[in-house]
Write an enzyme that holds these catalytic residues in place. Structure first.
Site, PDB file in Angstrom:
ATOM      1  N   PRO A  10       0.539  -1.223   0.117  1.00 47.89           N
ATOM      2  CA  PRO A  10       0.227  -0.418  -0.129  1.00 47.89           C
ATOM      3  C   PRO A  10       0.811   1.640   0.031  1.00 47.89           C
ATOM      4  O   PRO A  10       1.856   1.723   0.538  1.00 47.89           O
ATOM      5  CB  PRO A  10      -0.859  -0.395   1.040  1.00 47.89           C
ATOM      6  CG  PRO A  10      -0.098  -1.081   1.889  1.00 47.89           C
ATOM      7  CD  PRO A  10       0.398  -2.341   1.251  1.00 47.89           C
ATOM      8  N   ASN A  11       0.310   2.090  -1.025  1.00 46.49           N
ATOM      9  CA  ASN A  11       0.824   3.222  -0.850  1.00 46.49           C
ATOM     10  C   ASN A  11       2.169   3.873  -1.850  1.00 46.49           C
ATOM     11  O   ASN A  11       2.637   5.019  -1.816  1.00 46.49           O
ATOM     12  CB  ASN A  11       0.725   4.363   0.801  1.00 46.49           C
ATOM     13  CG  ASN A  11      -0.493   4.087   1.494  1.00 46.49           C
ATOM     14  OD1 ASN A  11      -1.362   4.820   0.580  1.00 46.49           O
ATOM     15  ND2 ASN A  11      -0.467   3.797   2.467  1.00 46.49           N
ATOM     16  N   ARG A  18       4.011  10.964  -2.271  1.00 52.91           N
ATOM     17  CA  ARG A  18       3.462  11.294  -0.990  1.00 52.91           C
ATOM     18  C   ARG A  18       5.217  11.309   0.098  1.00 52.91           C
ATOM     19  O   ARG A  18       6.407  10.871  -0.964  1.00 52.91           O
ATOM     20  CB  ARG A  18       3.886   9.203  -0.228  1.00 52.91           C
ATOM     21  CG  ARG A  18       4.118   8.199  -0.129  1.00 52.91           C
ATOM     22  CD  ARG A  18       4.172   7.203  -0.098  1.00 52.91           C
ATOM     23  NE  ARG A  18       4.054   7.085   1.571  1.00 52.91           N
ATOM     24  CZ  ARG A  18       4.417   5.159   2.235  1.00 52.91           C
ATOM     25  NH1 ARG A  18       5.120   4.048   1.477  1.00 52.91           N
ATOM     26  NH2 ARG A  18       3.762   5.433   2.883  1.00 52.91           N
ATOM     27  N   TYR A  23      11.222   9.382   1.259  1.00 51.20           N
ATOM     28  CA  TYR A  23      10.922   8.690  -0.003  1.00 51.20           C
ATOM     29  C   TYR A  23      11.901   9.757  -1.278  1.00 51.20           C
ATOM     30  O   TYR A  23      11.744   8.631  -2.041  1.00 51.20           O
ATOM     31  CB  TYR A  23       9.336   8.012  -0.426  1.00 51.20           C
ATOM     32  CG  TYR A  23       9.258   7.265   0.825  1.00 51.20           C
ATOM     33  CD1 TYR A  23       9.540   5.864   1.811  1.00 51.20           C
ATOM     34  CD2 TYR A  23       7.625   7.722   1.310  1.00 51.20           C
ATOM     35  CE1 TYR A  23       9.131   5.732   2.317  1.00 51.20           C
ATOM     36  CE2 TYR A  23       7.198   7.032   2.758  1.00 51.20           C
ATOM     37  CZ  TYR A  23       7.864   6.147   3.356  1.00 51.20           C
ATOM     38  OH  TYR A  23       7.436   5.434   4.225  1.00 51.20           O
ATOM     39  N   ASN A  75       7.854  -5.525  -0.582  1.00 46.81           N
ATOM     40  CA  ASN A  75       7.867  -4.101  -0.179  1.00 46.81           C
ATOM     41  C   ASN A  75       6.229  -4.710   0.501  1.00 46.81           C
ATOM     42  O   ASN A  75       5.874  -3.557  -0.104  1.00 46.81           O
ATOM     43  CB  ASN A  75       8.068  -3.564  -0.846  1.00 46.81           C
ATOM     44  CG  ASN A  75       8.557  -2.239   0.327  1.00 46.81           C
ATOM     45  OD1 ASN A  75       7.514  -2.353   1.491  1.00 46.81           O
ATOM     46  ND2 ASN A  75       9.217  -0.982  -0.309  1.00 46.81           N
ATOM     47  N   ALA A  78       3.427  -0.665   5.227  1.00 47.81           N
ATOM     48  CA  ALA A  78       3.316  -0.915   6.110  1.00 47.81           C
ATOM     49  C   ALA A  78       2.393  -2.324   7.012  1.00 47.81           C
ATOM     50  O   ALA A  78       2.053  -2.447   7.410  1.00 47.81           O
ATOM     51  CB  ALA A  78       1.986   0.328   6.727  1.00 47.81           C
ATOM     52  N   GLU A  99      12.337  -9.645   1.531  1.00 51.29           N
ATOM     53  CA  GLU A  99      12.088  -7.980   1.864  1.00 51.29           C
ATOM     54  C   GLU A  99      12.418  -7.076   2.138  1.00 51.29           C
ATOM     55  O   GLU A  99      13.745  -6.865   2.425  1.00 51.29           O
ATOM     56  CB  GLU A  99      11.006  -8.764   3.116  1.00 51.29           C
ATOM     57  CG  GLU A  99      10.009  -7.247   3.696  1.00 51.29           C
ATOM     58  CD  GLU A  99       9.467  -7.544   4.909  1.00 51.29           C
ATOM     59  OE1 GLU A  99       9.003  -8.376   5.189  1.00 51.29           O
ATOM     60  OE2 GLU A  99       9.634  -6.454   5.913  1.00 51.29           O
ATOM     61  N   HIS A 101      12.820  -2.518   1.855  1.00 52.90           N
ATOM     62  CA  HIS A 101      12.159  -1.510   2.778  1.00 52.90           C
ATOM     63  C   HIS A 101      12.892  -0.054   1.781  1.00 52.90           C
ATOM     64  O   HIS A 101      14.264  -0.398   1.937  1.00 52.90           O
ATOM     65  CB  HIS A 101      11.852  -1.296   3.368  1.00 52.90           C
ATOM     66  CG  HIS A 101      11.092  -2.283   4.414  1.00 52.90           C
ATOM     67  ND1 HIS A 101       9.778  -2.240   4.908  1.00 52.90           N
ATOM     68  CD2 HIS A 101      11.176  -4.127   4.807  1.00 52.90           C
ATOM     69  CE1 HIS A 101       9.094  -3.088   5.026  1.00 52.90           C
ATOM     70  NE2 HIS A 101       9.701  -3.637   5.159  1.00 52.90           N
ATOM     71  N   ARG A 108      13.436   4.751  11.846  1.00 56.53           N
ATOM     72  CA  ARG A 108      11.662   6.023  11.881  1.00 56.53           C
ATOM     73  C   ARG A 108      11.293   5.377  13.167  1.00 56.53           C
ATOM     74  O   ARG A 108      11.239   5.636  14.431  1.00 56.53           O
ATOM     75  CB  ARG A 108      11.494   5.808  10.895  1.00 56.53           C
ATOM     76  CG  ARG A 108      11.944   6.055   9.653  1.00 56.53           C
ATOM     77  CD  ARG A 108      11.673   5.460   8.445  1.00 56.53           C
ATOM     78  NE  ARG A 108      10.170   6.241   8.152  1.00 56.53           N
ATOM     79  CZ  ARG A 108       9.382   6.153   7.314  1.00 56.53           C
ATOM     80  NH1 ARG A 108       9.508   4.996   5.868  1.00 56.53           N
ATOM     81  NH2 ARG A 108       8.427   7.072   7.252  1.00 56.53           N
TER      82      ARG A 108
HETATM   83  C1  DQA Z   1       8.468   1.311   3.107  1.00 58.11           C
HETATM   84  C2  DQA Z   1       8.455   2.083   4.696  1.00 58.11           C
HETATM   85  C3  DQA Z   1       6.830   1.024   6.121  1.00 58.11           C
HETATM   86  O1  DQA Z   1       7.529   1.571   7.082  1.00 58.11           O
HETATM   87  C4  DQA Z   1       6.001   2.282   5.063  1.00 58.11           C
HETATM   88  O2  DQA Z   1       4.376   2.258   5.904  1.00 58.11           O
HETATM   89  C5  DQA Z   1       6.273   2.256   3.799  1.00 58.11           C
HETATM   90  C6  DQA Z   1       7.100   1.955   3.372  1.00 58.11           C
HETATM   91  C7  DQA Z   1       9.637   1.568   2.887  1.00 58.11           C
HETATM   92  O3  DQA Z   1       9.382   1.181   1.815  1.00 58.11           O
HETATM   93  O4  DQA Z   1      10.214   2.258   3.221  1.00 58.11           O
HETATM   94  O5  DQA Z   1       4.918   2.422   3.447  1.00 58.11           O
HETATM   95  O6  DQA Z   1       7.751  -0.458   3.184  1.00 58.11           O
END
Ligand code: DQA
Length: 142
Positions: A10-11, A18, A23, A75, A78, A99, A101, A108
């Site tokens: 998500p996102n 965002r 990011y 990835n 959240a 995995e 990120h 963070r």
């Molecule tokens: C993320 C880190 C997560 O905590 C966050 O909710 C994201 C992006 C990252 O790629 O750094 O949406 O997965």
């Protein structure tokens, strides 16, 4: 030729818009193109898939059990910090799970320090930004 599935949660479709201080200004499509260019001489094919829905991600993981992918790069965004259901779906898989990120979640907010889904991963990478997917691919080529 190896065949990897790349799932983004998500996102991540909103990258470039965002929280650009966190990011950066690069979009997911741009990260995808960047990664594809970097792997272009390598014997690997990537299938990219993104969803904002926990249900859809779980169903895509179920489908993966009947497919011929050599590894999964995910990835979960959240959902890493919240989803036992995605963790359980990842545990069904018989292929390696990497995995990734983009950010170092441990530097963070404290709610990003718990990584539920990472329990099903053989490798976890954080903080590599747009290089994340490229290094995840390299990790599965030998
Ligand atoms: C993320 C880190 C997560 O905590 C966050 O909710 C994201 C992006 C990252 O790629 O750094 O949406 O997965």
């Amino acid at each position: 030729m190896k065949n990897f599935l790349v799932i983004n949660g998500p996102n991540l479709n909103m990258l470039g818009v965002r929280e650009t201080d966190t990011y950066g200004s690069i979009s997911l499509d741009e990260i995808q193109n960047y990664t594809e260019k970097k792997i272009s001489g390598l014997d690997v094919k990537l299938e990219w898939w993104q969803s904002n829905s926990e249900t859809e991600i779980i169903e895509r993981l179920h489908k993966l059990t009947n497919e011929k992918h050599d590894a999964l790069i995910i990835n979960p965004a959240a959902f890493s910090h919240t989803s036992i259901a995605i963790l359980d779906a990842l545990k069904i898989l018989k292929i390696p799970v990497v995995e990734v990120h983009l950010t170092n979640t441990h530097s963070r907010e404290s709610f990003r320090h718990s990584m539920l889904t990472a329990q099903a991963a053989s490798i976890i990478m954080g903080g590599l930004g747009k290089e994340a997917y490229y290094f995840a691919v390299l990790s599965q080529l030998n």
